[in-house]
Scaffold this motif. Structure first.
Motif, PDB file in Angstrom:
ATOM      1  N   ASP A  80       0.769  -1.246   0.020  1.00 53.16           N
ATOM      2  CA  ASP A  80       0.174   0.097  -0.023  1.00 53.16           C
ATOM      3  C   ASP A  80       0.946   1.462  -0.059  1.00 53.16           C
ATOM      4  N   MET A  81       1.927   1.267   0.733  1.00 54.98           N
ATOM      5  CA  MET A  81       2.922   2.337   0.686  1.00 54.98           C
ATOM      6  C   MET A  81       3.426   2.663  -0.689  1.00 54.98           C
ATOM      7  N   MET A  82       3.567   1.698  -1.385  1.00 59.66           N
ATOM      8  CA  MET A  82       4.222   1.822  -2.675  1.00 59.66           C
ATOM      9  C   MET A  82       3.172   2.219  -3.881  1.00 59.66           C
ATOM     10  N   ILE A  83       2.030   1.531  -4.005  1.00 62.20           N
ATOM     11  CA  ILE A  83       1.109   1.710  -4.969  1.00 62.20           C
ATOM     12  C   ILE A  83      -0.125   2.281  -4.426  1.00 62.20           C
ATOM     13  N   GLY A  84      -0.306   2.669  -3.208  1.00 63.04           N
ATOM     14  CA  GLY A  84      -1.394   3.434  -2.799  1.00 63.04           C
ATOM     15  C   GLY A  84      -2.735   2.710  -2.540  1.00 63.04           C
ATOM     16  N   SER A  85      -3.759   3.432  -3.289  1.00 64.31           N
ATOM     17  CA  SER A  85      -5.121   2.887  -3.289  1.00 64.31           C
ATOM     18  C   SER A  85      -5.145   1.637  -4.159  1.00 64.31           C
ATOM     19  N   ARG A  86      -4.496   1.542  -5.334  1.00 67.33           N
ATOM     20  CA  ARG A  86      -4.492   0.321  -6.343  1.00 67.33           C
ATOM     21  C   ARG A  86      -4.354  -0.836  -5.730  1.00 67.33           C
ATOM     22  N   ALA A  87      -3.565  -0.983  -4.353  1.00 71.01           N
ATOM     23  CA  ALA A  87      -3.420  -2.152  -3.920  1.00 71.01           C
ATOM     24  C   ALA A  87      -4.524  -2.760  -3.263  1.00 71.01           C
ATOM     25  N   ALA A  88      -5.595  -2.110  -2.711  1.00 67.50           N
ATOM     26  CA  ALA A  88      -6.983  -2.578  -2.304  1.00 67.50           C
ATOM     27  C   ALA A  88      -7.398  -3.251  -3.447  1.00 67.50           C
ATOM     28  N   GLY A  89      -7.416  -2.389  -4.665  1.00 67.63           N
ATOM     29  CA  GLY A  89      -8.019  -3.076  -5.725  1.00 67.63           C
ATOM     30  C   GLY A  89      -7.632  -4.370  -6.335  1.00 67.63           C
ATOM     31  N   LEU A  90      -6.199  -4.467  -6.154  1.00 64.17           N
ATOM     32  CA  LEU A  90      -5.485  -5.808  -6.273  1.00 64.17           C
ATOM     33  C   LEU A  90      -5.911  -6.911  -5.611  1.00 64.17           C
ATOM     34  N   ARG A  91      -6.073  -6.442  -4.234  1.00 60.74           N
ATOM     35  CA  ARG A  91      -6.584  -7.459  -3.246  1.00 60.74           C
ATOM     36  C   ARG A  91      -8.098  -7.945  -3.375  1.00 60.74           C
ATOM     37  N   ARG A  92      -8.910  -7.177  -3.994  1.00 58.03           N
ATOM     38  CA  ARG A  92      -9.844  -7.521  -4.214  1.00 58.03           C
ATOM     39  C   ARG A  92     -10.131  -8.552  -5.511  1.00 58.03           C
ATOM     40  N   LYS A  93      -9.334  -8.019  -6.618  1.00 55.31           N
ATOM     41  CA  LYS A  93      -9.193  -8.765  -7.796  1.00 55.31           C
ATOM     42  C   LYS A  93      -8.521 -10.016  -7.639  1.00 55.31           C
TER      43      LYS A  93
END
Length: 552
Positions: free
Chosen positions: A535-548
């Motif tokens: 999350d520190m590196m890619i911000g909110s995109r990490a949450a999206g990746l976790r969902r996918k």
């Protein structure tokens, strides 16, 4: 370009500074990584077309390029970073016009540096080749081919630094990639024509391969000129609304460029000076310790100076990308006297470096055997040297980043002193390391010397800027743990695939590399996403990746 300069810059918040660092690092990492990968992939056909002469060709290429790199860095090594640092400082106080004058005057200076440096390298190719090329006469045409590129590269690098001062990393990244594309295309075309069509001399093929540096630089400079022309209306608008409280004469601008550039030049040449030291000492020390002939020594030299170095620099370039991004951000915070921002940016930079570098280095060590076979040939000594090089790359990258942090905070004299101490350490232990470890000796000596320099710099940052290593230690431990799991996974994949495929086949080695990289990358991605470290590196995109990926 996607990144727009701001007319009224303010001191960045923690989140804004981190976003700038990550976004800038992403651009520079992409440009540097793609260009490095392309610069490594050309080796596969190049080695095939060079035939049985490829190890001697690699050694000659490395000798010429190490000398050229030193001249290049002396001529321009510090100027892009120095210009980037100065322009960001002027922009922070709304003096855009001064920064733009600095760039225009700097073009005159870099053009002069390029012409003088190119002339010295062309006319001094003979004696330079004797001192640093082991007396090999084949080094002379290679150096003269590279001297032509030296004339235009300083102006190209200055323009990259100008855009970096506005924290616009896209022009630098894209021009870097374009430079490599044109360089590789010319190199491969020339080598194929000389070796396969003309059935010519391998020395001529190496000479034309090095001349490709000029072709790539010319393409890059044209692209940067187009970027500048396109952005000129915005740059003019920023200059018109400047405070215009600073009236700096031309001679002062030249002086500022040179004074700021000298420390960057000294530190930027660090890796090249270490390489030149290896180049000058490896042959006589190996003869003294092992009584080998010149052909055998050239082959061993090519293992670490060209073969392994070409691949390892792919991951070291990631560190360089981070370093380039950090300098203007730190300079901006320093100009604003914001110690809290400085400390936070230092901690973020170190974590970002480790997050990328450690798994990259361990991953390369894990796939060293099929990787070496794919690019060169099946060779146990070459594989071992590549593994050692991959581990030492972490130290090279660390020194690159901490030296940039020190320079961004105007700690120039101190980082130069630490570097010189590290160089002295390498010089002292070079012969014992070669005697005990043979071909791996120079790599180990470099790693020890740069470790000394890096630790001194890290201590300096702790004492003078209050960076708290204890605070980032939990993240470092997690990165290290996930990187080790990545190494184990990739290494296990290589071991199992070697039972099925022929490990001496280039084509099958490519399949092994692809599968092992996928396995290792998947392991690292899973754990960093699951632990929220990504999350520190890619911000909110990490949450999206976790969902996918359905990672909870």
């Amino acid at each position: 370009m996607s990144e727009e300069p701001k007319a009224n810059p303010h001191v960045n918040s923690d989140a804004e500074a981190r976003q700038k660092m990550v976004r800038g690092s992403a651009w520079m990492t992409a440009g540097s990584l793609f260009s490095r990968i392309l610069g490594a992939l050309y080796i596969i056909p190049w080695v095939l077309w060079m035939g049985s002469n490829y190890t001697q060709g690699n050694a000659l290429y490395a000798k010429g390029y190490n000398i050229y790199s030193f001249f290049l860095l002396v001529a321009i090594g510090g100027i892009p970073s120095a210009i980037s640092k100065q322009i960001s400082e002027y922009n922070a106080i709304n003096e855009y016009a001064v920064g733009q004058r600095l760039y225009k005057r700097g073009l005159l200076l870099t053009s002069a540096f390029g012409i003088v440096g190119g002339a010295i390298m062309w006319f001094g190719a003979g004696p330079i080749g004797v001192v640093f090329g082991g007396g090999d006469p084949n080094v002379i045409p290679v150096l003269r081919a590279l001297a032509i590129a030296l004339v235009i590269i300083p102006s190209m690098s200055l323009t990259r630094g100008f855009f970096q001062g506005y924290q616009q990393m896209a022009p630098s990244a894209i021009s870097q990639f374009i430079e490599q594309v044109f360089r590789v295309l010319y190199m491969l075309a020339a080598t194929f024509f000389i070796m396969k069509v003309q059935r010519g001399d391998w020395v001529k093929a190496v000479t034309q391969s090095t001349f490709a540096a000029f072709v790539g630089a010319a393409a890059s400079l044209l692209l940067l000129g187009w970027y500048y022309y396109r952005k000129r209306p915005e740059l003019n608008a920023l200059a018109e609304q400047s405070d215009n409280k600073l009236a700096i004469p031309v001679w002062k601008l030249f002086k500022d460029i040179i004074v700021q550039a000298i420390p960057f030049i000294v530190v930027d040449t660090a890796t090249t000076v270490f390489n030149l030291l290896d180049q000058a000492t490896f042959q006589p020390m190996m003869k003294l310790a092992y009584h080998l002939d010149d052909t055998q020594i050239n082959t061993l030299y090519a293992y670490f100076a060209f073969n392994a170095n070409k691949l390892v620099m792919i991951i070291v370039s990631l560190a360089s990308a981070i370093a380039v991004t950090v300098v203007p951000l730190l300079s901006e915070s320093l100009a604003s006297h914001n110690r809290r921002n400085i400390r936070k940016q230092l901690e973020d930079a170190i974590i970002l470096f480790l997050f990328i570098m450690i798994p990259g280095a361990l991953g390369m060590a894990a796939i060293a055997q099929p990787l070496n076979t794919l690019f060169y040939s099946y060779d146990q000594v070459g594989t071992l040297i590549l593994q050692i090089s991959a581990f030492t790359a972490i130290i090279l990258g660390l020194f690159t980043v901490v030296s940039a942090l020190m320079q961004g905070l105007s700690r120039n004299r101190d980082i130069i002193r630490y570097y010189l101490i590290g160089l002295l350490v390498k010089l002292i232990i070079q012969l014992p390391c070669i005697y005990l470890l043979s071909t791996a000796g120079p790599l180990v000596a470099t790693a020890i010397g740069m470790t000394v320099a890096s630790l001194m710099a890290l201590y300096d940052l702790e004492v003078n800027f209050g960076i708290r290593y204890v605070r980032i230690l939990p993240k470092v431990n997690r990165i290290l743990m996930y990187a080790i799991l990545t190494y184990v996974g990739a290494r296990l994949a290589v071991f199992l695939l070697n039972l099925v495929f022929n490990e001496q086949s280039k084509t099958q080695s490519m399949l092994i590399v692809i599968v092992a990289v996928a396995v290792g990358g998947a392991i690292y991605a899973y754990f960093t996403l699951k632990s929220r470290l990504a999350d520190m590196m890619i911000g909110s995109r990490a949450a999206g990746l976790r969902r996918k990926l359905r990672i909870k």
